[in-house]
Structures are given as structure tokens and as C-alpha cells.
Design a protein around this motif. Structure first.
Motif, PDB file in Angstrom:
ATOM      1  N   ARG A 128      -7.964  55.681 -14.395  1.00 21.35           N
ATOM      2  CA  ARG A 128      -8.168  56.924 -13.662  1.00 21.35           C
ATOM      3  C   ARG A 128      -8.945  56.661 -12.376  1.00 21.35           C
ATOM      4  O   ARG A 128      -9.988  55.999 -12.401  1.00 21.35           O
ATOM      5  CB  ARG A 128      -8.905  57.933 -14.528  1.00 21.35           C
ATOM      6  N   GLY A 129      -8.405  57.193 -11.269  1.00 27.04           N
ATOM      7  CA  GLY A 129      -9.034  56.985  -9.982  1.00 27.04           C
ATOM      8  C   GLY A 129      -8.667  55.669  -9.325  1.00 27.04           C
ATOM      9  O   GLY A 129      -9.113  55.378  -8.217  1.00 27.04           O
ATOM     10  N   ASN A 130      -7.863  54.841 -10.010  1.00 29.29           N
ATOM     11  CA  ASN A 130      -7.396  53.560  -9.465  1.00 29.29           C
ATOM     12  C   ASN A 130      -8.563  52.714  -8.920  1.00 29.29           C
ATOM     13  O   ASN A 130      -8.644  52.430  -7.720  1.00 29.29           O
ATOM     14  CB  ASN A 130      -6.374  53.813  -8.356  1.00 29.29           C
ATOM     15  N   PRO A 131      -9.489  52.312  -9.800  1.00 27.20           N
ATOM     16  CA  PRO A 131     -10.685  51.603  -9.341  1.00 27.20           C
ATOM     17  C   PRO A 131     -10.423  50.295  -8.605  1.00 27.20           C
ATOM     18  O   PRO A 131     -11.245  49.872  -7.786  1.00 27.20           O
ATOM     19  CB  PRO A 131     -11.463  51.352 -10.642  1.00 27.20           C
ATOM     20  N   ARG A 132      -9.292  49.630  -8.863  1.00 24.49           N
ATOM     21  CA  ARG A 132      -8.997  48.386  -8.162  1.00 24.49           C
ATOM     22  C   ARG A 132      -8.206  48.614  -6.875  1.00 24.49           C
ATOM     23  O   ARG A 132      -7.875  47.665  -6.164  1.00 24.49           O
ATOM     24  CB  ARG A 132      -8.225  47.432  -9.080  1.00 24.49           C
ATOM     25  N   GLY A 133      -7.883  49.864  -6.584  1.00 18.56           N
ATOM     26  CA  GLY A 133      -7.191  50.178  -5.343  1.00 18.56           C
ATOM     27  C   GLY A 133      -5.799  49.582  -5.238  1.00 18.56           C
ATOM     28  O   GLY A 133      -5.353  49.211  -4.146  1.00 18.56           O
ATOM     29  N   LEU A 134      -5.065  49.505  -6.338  1.00 21.55           N
ATOM     30  CA  LEU A 134      -3.730  48.915  -6.342  1.00 21.55           C
ATOM     31  C   LEU A 134      -2.701  49.909  -5.798  1.00 21.55           C
ATOM     32  O   LEU A 134      -2.636  51.057  -6.249  1.00 21.55           O
ATOM     33  CB  LEU A 134      -3.347  48.509  -7.763  1.00 21.55           C
ATOM     34  N   GLN A 135      -1.905  49.464  -4.834  1.00 25.02           N
ATOM     35  CA  GLN A 135      -0.913  50.328  -4.221  1.00 25.02           C
ATOM     36  C   GLN A 135       0.496  49.749  -4.246  1.00 25.02           C
ATOM     37  O   GLN A 135       1.465  50.478  -4.067  1.00 25.02           O
ATOM     38  CB  GLN A 135      -1.303  50.633  -2.764  1.00 25.02           C
ATOM     39  N   GLY A 136       0.636  48.443  -4.427  1.00 28.36           N
ATOM     40  CA  GLY A 136       1.956  47.829  -4.416  1.00 28.36           C
ATOM     41  C   GLY A 136       1.962  46.513  -5.155  1.00 28.36           C
ATOM     42  O   GLY A 136       0.929  46.051  -5.674  1.00 28.36           O
ATOM     43  N   HIS A 175       7.025  37.861  -4.386  1.00 27.74           N
ATOM     44  CA  HIS A 175       5.792  37.928  -3.602  1.00 27.74           C
ATOM     45  C   HIS A 175       4.970  36.643  -3.676  1.00 27.74           C
ATOM     46  O   HIS A 175       3.857  36.584  -3.143  1.00 27.74           O
ATOM     47  CB  HIS A 175       4.934  39.115  -4.069  1.00 27.74           C
ATOM     48  N   GLY A 176       5.532  35.631  -4.340  1.00 29.42           N
ATOM     49  CA  GLY A 176       4.855  34.344  -4.386  1.00 29.42           C
ATOM     50  C   GLY A 176       3.537  34.349  -5.134  1.00 29.42           C
ATOM     51  O   GLY A 176       2.612  33.601  -4.801  1.00 29.42           O
ATOM     52  N   ILE A 177       3.437  35.180  -6.160  1.00 27.61           N
ATOM     53  CA  ILE A 177       2.204  35.285  -6.941  1.00 27.61           C
ATOM     54  C   ILE A 177       2.384  34.525  -8.250  1.00 27.61           C
ATOM     55  O   ILE A 177       3.277  34.867  -9.048  1.00 27.61           O
ATOM     56  CB  ILE A 177       1.856  36.756  -7.245  1.00 27.61           C
ATOM     57  N   PRO A 178       1.602  33.505  -8.522  1.00 28.38           N
ATOM     58  CA  PRO A 178       1.740  32.776  -9.795  1.00 28.38           C
ATOM     59  C   PRO A 178       1.289  33.646 -10.960  1.00 28.38           C
ATOM     60  O   PRO A 178       0.272  34.346 -10.872  1.00 28.38           O
ATOM     61  CB  PRO A 178       0.826  31.562  -9.607  1.00 28.38           C
ATOM     62  N   SER A 179       2.033  33.600 -12.046  1.00 26.20           N
ATOM     63  CA  SER A 179       1.685  34.418 -13.216  1.00 26.20           C
ATOM     64  C   SER A 179       0.317  34.043 -13.777  1.00 26.20           C
ATOM     65  O   SER A 179      -0.377  34.892 -14.358  1.00 26.20           O
ATOM     66  CB  SER A 179       2.752  34.268 -14.302  1.00 26.20           C
ATOM     67  N   SER A 180      -0.092  32.783 -13.580  1.00 28.66           N
ATOM     68  CA  SER A 180      -1.381  32.328 -14.088  1.00 28.66           C
ATOM     69  C   SER A 180      -2.553  33.028 -13.418  1.00 28.66           C
ATOM     70  O   SER A 180      -3.678  33.008 -13.930  1.00 28.66           O
ATOM     71  CB  SER A 180      -1.519  30.812 -13.890  1.00 28.66           C
ATOM     72  N   GLN A 185      -4.706  40.169  -6.474  1.00 30.82           N
ATOM     73  CA  GLN A 185      -6.163  40.308  -6.487  1.00 30.82           C
ATOM     74  C   GLN A 185      -6.783  39.361  -7.526  1.00 30.82           C
ATOM     75  O   GLN A 185      -6.212  39.150  -8.595  1.00 30.82           O
ATOM     76  CB  GLN A 185      -6.575  41.745  -6.817  1.00 30.82           C
ATOM     77  N   PRO A 186      -7.955  38.817  -7.234  1.00 29.90           N
ATOM     78  CA  PRO A 186      -8.590  37.897  -8.185  1.00 29.90           C
ATOM     79  C   PRO A 186      -9.080  38.622  -9.438  1.00 29.90           C
ATOM     80  O   PRO A 186      -9.488  39.787  -9.375  1.00 29.90           O
ATOM     81  CB  PRO A 186      -9.759  37.313  -7.384  1.00 29.90           C
ATOM     82  N   ASP A 187      -8.998  37.911 -10.580  1.00 29.39           N
ATOM     83  CA  ASP A 187      -9.532  38.409 -11.864  1.00 29.39           C
ATOM     84  C   ASP A 187      -8.923  39.740 -12.296  1.00 29.39           C
ATOM     85  O   ASP A 187      -9.573  40.546 -12.963  1.00 29.39           O
ATOM     86  CB  ASP A 187     -11.056  38.531 -11.794  1.00 29.39           C
ATOM     87  N   LEU A 188      -7.673  39.973 -11.947  1.00 30.48           N
ATOM     88  CA  LEU A 188      -7.004  41.208 -12.347  1.00 30.48           C
ATOM     89  C   LEU A 188      -6.500  41.061 -13.781  1.00 30.48           C
ATOM     90  O   LEU A 188      -5.786  40.118 -14.108  1.00 30.48           O
ATOM     91  CB  LEU A 188      -5.830  41.486 -11.402  1.00 30.48           C
ATOM     92  N   ARG A 189      -6.892  41.999 -14.624  1.00 24.31           N
ATOM     93  CA  ARG A 189      -6.523  41.943 -16.045  1.00 24.31           C
ATOM     94  C   ARG A 189      -5.224  42.717 -16.265  1.00 24.31           C
ATOM     95  O   ARG A 189      -5.126  43.889 -15.936  1.00 24.31           O
ATOM     96  CB  ARG A 189      -7.631  42.509 -16.917  1.00 24.31           C
ATOM     97  N   LEU A 190      -4.247  42.045 -16.859  1.00 27.11           N
ATOM     98  CA  LEU A 190      -2.913  42.619 -17.055  1.00 27.11           C
ATOM     99  C   LEU A 190      -2.640  42.914 -18.522  1.00 27.11           C
ATOM    100  O   LEU A 190      -2.964  42.114 -19.403  1.00 27.11           O
ATOM    101  CB  LEU A 190      -1.859  41.637 -16.532  1.00 27.11           C
TER     102      LEU A 190
END
Length: 353
Positions: free
Chosen positions: A211-219, A250-255, A225-230
Motif C-alpha cells: 500500500r502506497g508503493n513504498p519502493r516507488g515501482l512504476q515499470g 531489460h537486461g536484469i539478472p534474475s539473481s 532496484q537493489p535488495d528488492l524482495r520478490l
């Protein structure tokens, strides 16, 4: 062993030393008599013993074992699918049981079985509530079929169809290179089969955030973003393919995503992880965010949710019935009751071979 004793499908798989998928296939083909109590399939001890006796009677000299035969003459392929193909490696024994949407126990007995009434089982894969509505219409319109549900993901559903284990598959698989949904995967997997692809609906898919999108994710790019928990979905699901394709593009490694290898088996499970604060983000459809609550939804794509039906002898009657249902105003009106469902193309044949 008493008549009152019964077993779950998991217990049967352990007793017979076969996979649960094979147990469901035996039930589907009528070789193993089962009934449903609530959401659980049960097999009586007497019916298990009867199946074992039939198997022993069909044992050939030299240890060769034939497939079981139905009274109608149809041959079960349950015991002939062990070799498979490379694609079959995606299938999992964790697939949910085949089930019918009813609150009462519906006992299948020799005197009142689908075989006795010339009815056949139609296995439908997928999880969306629209499939429950479709099954209800199918049961209402004809007694010649008995729809069963298998709650596997889109990719696993197509693979099970290739192996002859599913009849109607729902799929929402994005091909990142073309932006096309479903058809690139269907063409590659269902090689050698004749089939028809028809649209069921379209729906928004995107990110679940707190709620409120604390990490500011838009796309999608913000997943870097570092340390993003999925909170992730299981391999083979449409949401997992959507995520993996976007990470690749987007060239983002899953790790880089904490918890990438921790899997949930439904949109609701992913949304619940985000709602509870155990994850910062998840991928899924809008409906689950509204049902779970305490989670915001960021729509990023409109995914096309299609149905695939095989064209082969004996399927014509029920496939024609499904098309009539999908193209009916009554069915569309029921789907429109769910916010976010786009039914503008529902019932449209998208591809046929």
C-alpha cells in the motif's frame, strides 16, 4: 481392508509407486474409480483392489504389461507415457487434482459411470474463475461430457496437451521478442497436432506492491532496484513467463531479485506475500490484488487469455459446444461482471490448423 476405507490420490501414488499425474490419468480414463468430496478426490479400497486385480489379469507372459482397456474398447495410455519427450520435464507431480465444481460428493460407480452413459471426460487446465463459469455451462448443455479441472500453469498445460493428457488448455504466455501472446508457444509445442485457438478474455497484468508503493515501482525497469524482495510464481505459469521475458528484455539478472527461486502457485499466493510485507513486489493479475486487499496494483500490460482445443475424431461435438458457449451473450455477460475483464474478442477464433 474394509469397504469404508478410502485413499487420497497421494496415498494411491505411494501405494502403487507411480506419480500422482499417472493416478489422475487412470481416473480420467476410467481405469481407477474415484469420487470427489469437497476439493479432494478419494478412491475406495475396494475399487483399488479391483483395479489391481484387472491389472494382474492383463499381465502377459514375460512380464510385459499392456495398457488397460475400457469396457467400450478405448485403451488407456496411462502406462505408455513414461518415456515422454524433453518438453515433459516441465511437468510436475505437484499439479492439483482433477476436479468438478460441485459441493457434493459425486461417486463414479460401475453402474453409473461416464463410460456407461457414453460420456467422456474433458480435462481443462488453468486457474481463472472464467474456467469455472465455462465448466458450468458445459455441464448444463450436454450430458455427453464431464469437465475436469487441472490447475497447472499455461506452459505445463500446453505440454500436457502435446502428451495427450489435456483436452482444453488455457494460456497467457508472452513472447517478448514479438509482443505476441500464446501463438508463438502453441506453434512450437503442438507440433503435429491439429488445433483451434479461441480467445477467452483479456485482462490487466502487472506489479503487486505494498500500500502506497513504498519502493516507488512504476515499470519493469524498476525491478533492477537493489535488495528488492520478490514473490515469484512457479515455472510454467504465465506470470512467471511474463516476468522472465521482461527481465530478459531489460537486461536484469534474475539473481538480483531476492526470493526469485521461492515460488507460489497462484496469483492470490503472490499477492498475499506482498500484502503481508514478506515481499516488496510480485507479478500477477488485477483481480487477485482486489481480493487479497492491502496491496496496490500497477497495470503494465493487457494480457490475452486464450483457449486451445485439439481437433481430432470424437472431439467435434464438445468443441462445437464450447465455441457456442464462448460466443453466447449469456456467457459474455457473466464474464463482464468481473471488473477488468475485456470480452470484446471472447469467442473469436484466432488461429486454426
Amino acid at each position: 481392508m474394509t469397504e469404508e476405507q478410502s485413499y487420497t490420490t497421494e496415498e494411491i501414488s505411494k501405494l502403487l509407486k507411480i506419480s500422482k499425474l499417472t493416478v489422475y490419468d487412470l481416473i480420467k480414463k476410467g481405469d481407477l474409480v474415484a469420487y470427489r468430496v469437497g476439493k479432494q478426490m478419494r478412491i475406495d479400497a475396494t475399487d483399488l483392489e479391483a483395479y489391481k486385480r484387472r491389472s494382474k489379469q492383463l499381465q502377459l507372459p514375460g512380464g510385459q504389461r499392456p495398457a488397460l482397456s475400457h469396457p467400450s474398447g478405448a485403451v488407456s495410455v496411462a502406462e505408455t507415457r513414461e518415456s515422454g519427450n524433453a518438453a515433459a520435464a516441465h511437468l510436475s507431480d505437484n499439479s492439483a487434482p482433477l476436479s468438478r465444481p460441485t459441493s457434493e460428493a459425486s461417486h463414479v460407480v460401475p453402474g453409473d459411470s461416464p463410460i456407461a452413459h457414453a460420456a467422456r471426460h474433458v480435462v481443462i487446465t488453468g486457474q481463472d474463475v472464467s474456467l469455472d463459469i465455462l465448466m458450468r455451462h458445459m455441464e448444463k448443455q450436454t450430458r455427453d461430457i464431464r469437465p475436469l479441472r487441472s490447475f497447472m500453469g499455461s506452459l505445463d498445460g500446453l505440454i500436457s496437451m502435446y502428451r495427450g493428457e489435456s483436452d482444453l488448455v488455457s494460456t497467457h504466455l508472452l513472447d517478448g521478442d514479438t509482443g505476441e501472446y500464446n501463438l508463438p508457444y502453441i506453434r512450437k509445442i503442438l507440433i503435429g497436432w491439429s488445433y483451434v485457438v479461441v480467445n477467452l478474455l483479456s485482462r490487466p497484468a502487472g506489479l503487486y506492491v505494498g500500500r502506497g508503493n513504498p519502493r516507488g515501482l512504476q515499470g519493469w525497469a524498476d525491478l533492477n532496484q537493489p535488495d528488492l524482495r520478490l514473490a515469484n510464481r512457479e515455472k510454467g505459469s504465465g506470470a512467471r513467463v511474463l516476468l522472465d521475458e521482461q527481465l530478459r528484455l531489460h537486461g536484469i539478472p534474475s539473481s538480483r531479485l531476492v526470493g526469485y527461486n521461492m515460488e507460489e502457485t497462484s496469483h492470490m499466493g503472490v499477492a498475499a506475500k506482498v500484502s503481508s510485507g514478506e515481499a516488496d513486489v510480485g507479478i500477477g493479475i488485477e483481480k487477485a490484488a482486489r481480493l487479497v486487499g492491502q496491496v496496490d496494483f500497477i497495470p503494465l500490460t493487457q494480457e490475452r487469455y486464450d483457449l486451445v482445443m485439439l481437433k481430432k475424431p470424437g472431439n467435434e461435438a464438445w468443441t462445437d459446444s464450447v465455441l457456442r458457449i464462448l460466443q453466447s451473450s449469456e456467457f459474455r455477460q457473466e464474464l463482464q461482471a468481473f471488473e477488468g475483464y475485456d470480452v470484446s474478442r471472447t469467442g473469436e477464433i484466432l488461429y486454426e490448423i
